[in-house]
Design a protein around this motif. Structure first.
Motif, short mmCIF file in Angstrom:
data_model
loop_
_atom_site.label_atom_id
_atom_site.label_comp_id
_atom_site.label_asym_id
_atom_site.label_seq_id
_atom_site.Cartn_x
_atom_site.Cartn_y
_atom_site.Cartn_z
N UNK A 126 0.83 -1.22 0.00
CA UNK A 126 0.00 0.00 0.00
C UNK A 126 0.86 1.27 0.00
N UNK A 127 2.17 1.11 -0.17
CA UNK A 127 3.06 2.27 -0.24
C UNK A 127 3.42 2.88 1.10
N UNK A 128 3.35 2.08 2.17
CA UNK A 128 3.66 2.58 3.51
C UNK A 128 4.72 1.71 4.16
N UNK A 129 5.60 2.33 4.98
CA UNK A 129 6.65 1.60 5.70
C UNK A 129 6.50 1.68 7.22
N UNK A 130 5.51 2.42 7.72
CA UNK A 130 5.26 2.63 9.14
C UNK A 130 6.25 3.60 9.78
N UNK A 131 7.31 4.00 9.05
CA UNK A 131 8.23 5.03 9.51
C UNK A 131 8.53 5.95 8.33
N UNK A 132 8.73 7.24 8.62
CA UNK A 132 9.05 8.16 7.53
C UNK A 132 10.55 8.13 7.24
N UNK A 133 10.99 8.97 6.34
CA UNK A 133 12.39 8.95 5.90
C UNK A 133 13.36 9.31 7.02
N UNK A 134 12.90 10.03 8.04
CA UNK A 134 13.75 10.39 9.18
C UNK A 134 13.70 9.35 10.29
N UNK A 135 12.95 8.26 10.07
CA UNK A 135 12.85 7.22 11.07
C UNK A 135 11.81 7.46 12.14
N UNK A 136 10.93 8.44 11.91
CA UNK A 136 9.87 8.73 12.88
C UNK A 136 8.64 7.87 12.58
N UNK A 137 7.96 7.44 13.63
CA UNK A 137 6.79 6.60 13.49
C UNK A 137 5.72 7.29 12.65
N UNK A 138 5.14 6.53 11.73
CA UNK A 138 4.08 7.04 10.86
C UNK A 138 3.03 5.95 10.71
#
Length: 438
Positions: A218-230
Motif C-alpha cells: 500500500x506504499x507505507x513503511x510505518x516510519x518516515x524517511x527520518x525514522x519517525x513513526x508514521x
C-alpha cells in the motif's frame, strides 16, 4: 527470525538509552583485543527442535573449526525466550560472549547500543567480502547508511502453503497469486467447519510481519524517511485493515485464530482444518504432525496484482538470523575467523540444509538441496521480493505497539465488533502515542 517472538521493548529502550559498549574486555575504540587468542564463547540461537539437538548439530562443526585454527569455541545454545534479554544484560554488565546470534529484526536496535562490532568494508573483507551475501540479507543487518552491525547467517522468507486435497475438493486448480483471488478462493474453502486461512492473531511479531508486507504493497513503511513513526498514514491503515478483514469482513479466518500465538495455525493446517497458511519454512513442522510432502503445495505470497518484486510488489519481510561480534571481545581476530568459517560456502550448505533455511551466501545457494519446491520459493522470494523490517533503533517498540493494536483488532473481529477504517486508525494512533512515550 526462525522462531516468532514478542519484542522486549521496555528493556531494549533502556539499553539503547544507556548507550553502553561493553563486553569481554579490550577497548571499544580498538575494536577488541587479542588477549585470549585461543578461545571463543559463542551464544547460538535455538534453531532446531531442542537445545540438545542444536548442540548435536553444531558441536562437530565447532570441532572442525578448532582443528583448522587451534581456537576452542565454548558453545551455549540460548532459547529464544531468553536471548534478547541475555544480550541486553551483556551489553550493560560487560560480561558476555565473543560471538553471538541475533534475530535480524533486532539489528538496528542492538546497533544503537554501540556494543557490536561494525562490519565495515575492512571487516567484511576479512570474511571474503560483502558481495558474497545477498543484498536483502545484508540490508537486514543494521541501519541504512551505516556499516552493518552483524553478518547474515541463516535466511528465511514467507511463502503461502496450501492443502492440495482441500483445494481439489473445492474445485480450485492453482494457488492464488493475488489477494483478490485468495479471498475468492477462501470463500469457497470456508465451509463445513473448515476455514481458508490460518493466522496467529495474538502473536505480535507475526502480526507485524504480515502487516508490514501489506503496508509496503500500500506504499507505507510505518516510519518516515527520518525514522519517525508514521503508523496512521493512509497506506498503513489500509494494510492493517486488509489483514484483519480476512476475519472481520471476508470471513476466511476462523474467529478462534484471534487467540493463536503458539503456532496453532500450523497444527490446524496439518490436521486439515485450514487450507492455507503464510509461514517461513514449515515443511519440518508439517512432517512432524503427520503430513506427507505430497499433501501440501507452496507458492509465493500473493500481491495485489502482477508478480512479486520490489517496492509495492514486496511479498515478504526478510527473516533470519545474523551473527554478531561484541566490539570488546578479547579475541577479535579469532571472532572474525569464526564468522568467516560459519559463513563459508561449505558450512552454509551444511548448516542451512540441516536447519531448513536459505543460505544468505550466494554461492551456497547453488547446492541442489535448496532447489526443492519449498526452498526454491523461499530462496527466490528472498532474492527478488523480500524487504527488511524498518531498520530503526526502536523497531522492537514498533513490534510491540503495532503488533498489540492488530491483536486487539483481531479480538474485536472475533467478538463481532465492526472493524472500520476509523477504528483501525484509532488503534494505530494509540500505538504511535504509546511508543513515543517510551
Amino acid at each position: 527470525m526462525r522462531h516468532l517472538r514478542a519484542a522486549a521493548a521496555v528493556t531494549l529502550a533502556m539499553s539503547v538509552a544507556a548507550g553502553v559498549t561493553g563486553c569481554g574486555g579490550g577497548t571499544s575504540s580498538a575494536g577488541g583485543s587479542n588477549d585470549s587468542p585461543k578461545t571463543l564463547t559463542y551464544w547460538a540461537s535455538n534453531q532446531g527442535p531442542s537445545i540438545e539437538a542444536d548442540k548435536k548439530i553444531l558441536t562437530p562443526e565447532l570441532k572442525k573449526f578448532e582443528k583448522e585454527t587451534g581456537i576452542k569455541v565454548k558453545l551455549e545454545v540460548v532459547p529464544w525466550a531468553d536471548l534478547l534479554n541475555r544480550i541486553l544484560a551483556a551489553t550493560t554488565s560487560g560480561q558476555g560472549p565473543d560471538v553471538l546470534n541475533i534475530g535480524n529484526t533486532w539489528s538496528a536496535s542492538l546497533q544503537a547500543t554501540g556494543a557490536l562490532l561494525p562490519w565495515d568494508d575492512k571487516n567484511f573483507e576479512a570474511i571474503g567480502g560483502r558481495d558474497r551475501f545477498i543484498d536483502s540479507a545484508v540490508a537486514s543487518a543494521g541501519k541504512e547508511g551505516e556499516p552493518p552491525a552483524a553478518v547474515p547467517l541463516y535466511s528465511l522468507s514467507y511463502a503461502l502453503y496450501y492443502n492440495k486435497k482441500m483445494f481439489a475438493d473445492a474445485g480450485i486448480t492453482t494457488p492464488p497469486a493475488t489477494w483478490d483471488q485468495l479471498v475468492e478462493d477462501g470463500k469457497k474453502l470456508s465451509k463445513d467447519g473448515k476455514w481458508a486461512l490460518g493466522a496467529e492473531g495474538a502473536n505480535l511479531s507475526n502480526n507485524i510481519h504480515q502487516t508490514f508486507v501489506l503496508g509496503r504493497q500500500h506504499g507505507a513503511d510505518f516510519f518516515d524517511a527520518e525514522g519517525k513513526a508514521d503508523f496512521t498514514s493512509e497506506g498503513a491503515v489500509a494494510a492493517v485493515k486488509q489483514y484483519v478483514d480476512f476475519m472481520a469482513k471476508d470471513k476466511i479466518i476462523a474467529p478462534g485464530n484471534a487467540e493463536y500465538a503458539q503456532n496453532q495455525s500450523l497444527t490446524d493446517f496439518a490436521k486439515g482444518r485450514t487450507a492455507m497458511v503464510l509461514w517461513q519454512a514449515a515443511a519440518t513442522t508439517f512432517a512432524a504432525q503427520g503430513m506427507k510432502p505430497e499433501d501440501w503445495g507452496v507458492a509465493p505470497v500473493p500481491v495485489p496484482s502482477g508478480a512479486p518484486g520490489a517496492g509495492e510488489q514486496t511479498n515478504s519481510m526478510v527473516a533470519g538470523i545474523n551473527m554478531a561480534v561484541f566490539k570488546n571481545t578479547r579475541n577479535i581476530d579469532g571472532a572474525k575467523e569464526f564468522v568467516k568459517f560459519m559463513t563459508s560456502d561449505e558450512e552454509q550448505k551444511i548448516l542451512c540444509r540441516t536447519y531448513g533455511s536459505i543460505p544468505p551466501v550466494k554461492a551456497a545457494q547453488s547446492d541442489a538441496a535448496f532447489s526443492a519446491p519449498e526452498l526454491k520459493v523461499l530462496r527466490d522470494t528472498l532474492a527478488t521480493s523480500a524487504a527488511p523490517l524498518p531498520q530503526v533503533p526502536n523497531e522492537s517498540q514498533f513490534e510491540t505497539a503495532v503488533g498489540t493494536a492488530v491483536k486487539e483488532l483481531f479480538a474485536d473481529a472475533a467478538a463481532g465488533t465492526p472493524v472500520t477504517t476509523e477504528s483501525v486508525k484509532a488503534r494505530l494512533d494509540k500505538a504511535q502515542q504509546t511508543m513515543q512515550q517510551q
